[in-house]
Scaffold this motif. Sequence first.
Motif, PDB file in Angstrom:
ATOM      1  N   ASN A   1      -0.290  17.454   4.248  1.00  0.00           N
ATOM      2  CA  ASN A   1       0.461  18.112   3.169  1.00  0.00           C
ATOM      3  C   ASN A   1       1.492  18.790   3.622  1.00  0.00           C
TER       4      ASN A   1
ATOM      5  N   SER B   1       9.738  15.716   2.344  1.00  0.00           N
ATOM      6  CA  SER B   1       9.797  15.836   0.924  1.00  0.00           C
ATOM      7  C   SER B   1      11.273  16.889   0.674  1.00  0.00           C
TER       8      SER B   1
ATOM      9  N   ASP C   1       5.806  12.879 -13.326  1.00  0.00           N
ATOM     10  CA  ASP C   1       4.982  13.752 -12.658  1.00  0.00           C
ATOM     11  C   ASP C   1       5.506  14.807 -12.480  1.00  0.00           C
TER      12      ASP C   1
ATOM     13  N   LEU D   1       2.591   5.779   0.094  1.00  0.00           N
ATOM     14  CA  LEU D   1       2.703   6.791  -0.808  1.00  0.00           C
ATOM     15  C   LEU D   1       2.102   6.665  -2.084  1.00  0.00           C
ATOM     16  N   THR D   2       2.313   5.360  -2.509  1.00  0.00           N
ATOM     17  CA  THR D   2       1.512   4.799  -3.826  1.00  0.00           C
ATOM     18  C   THR D   2       0.145   4.829  -3.596  1.00  0.00           C
TER      19      THR D   2
ATOM     20  N   ARG E   1      -1.070   8.652  -3.651  1.00  0.00           N
ATOM     21  CA  ARG E   1      -1.285   9.085  -5.068  1.00  0.00           C
ATOM     22  C   ARG E   1      -2.412   8.605  -5.857  1.00  0.00           C
ATOM     23  N   ASN E   2      -2.819   7.336  -5.324  1.00  0.00           N
ATOM     24  CA  ASN E   2      -3.740   6.684  -6.298  1.00  0.00           C
ATOM     25  C   ASN E   2      -5.265   6.921  -5.560  1.00  0.00           C
TER      26      ASN E   2
ATOM     27  N   ILE F   1      -8.078  12.369  -4.787  1.00  0.00           N
ATOM     28  CA  ILE F   1      -6.916  13.044  -5.286  1.00  0.00           C
ATOM     29  C   ILE F   1      -6.910  12.911  -6.762  1.00  0.00           C
ATOM     30  N   GLN F   2      -7.354  11.846  -7.348  1.00  0.00           N
ATOM     31  CA  GLN F   2      -7.489  11.696  -8.629  1.00  0.00           C
ATOM     32  C   GLN F   2      -8.518  12.545  -9.045  1.00  0.00           C
TER      33      GLN F   2
END
Length: 155
Positions: free
Chosen positions: A17, A24, A67, A139-140, A143-144, A148-149
């Motif tokens: 993180n 970022s 998002d 990165l994709t 996110r998936n 995390i979901q």
Amino acid sequence: MKYTHEDIKQIGISCLNLSLRRTSRLITSYYDLQLKPTGLRITQFTVLASIAYEKDPSISDLARLTDIDRTTLQRSLEILSRDSLITIEKKEIGNVRSISLTKKGELKLTKAIALWKEIQNSIMEDLGKSEFKQTLQILTELRNLPTIQIGLENE
């Protein structure tokens, strides 16, 4: 047991993180600097591009597509509307508003896309084409991740 100096050191060098947030911020600053001639920040550029892509989305549609949480999105939309780059109109049915680009917004987006392409190419050249694609893929995948979901669903 109290944390150790080594625990704190490990956070600094291995926290996903922290690393993503630092990266970022730097990348966002770079995009903002390069987009400065258009008067847009990267977040505003992303919102304009999403509006152009979706064609008259609602604010909820736009929040899902980008998002971006609704509060942050609302601030960006107010700025874009104030600058006459978008229009926000209430739909006839329900409490839904649709968003569209103005001619001024379309022209600004066209200029910004040309700069965005230069930014993308610059980063791709510096990083390497395959590493660039691999980074986007990782990165994709992040996110998936199911973990995390599931965490997002429990919010």
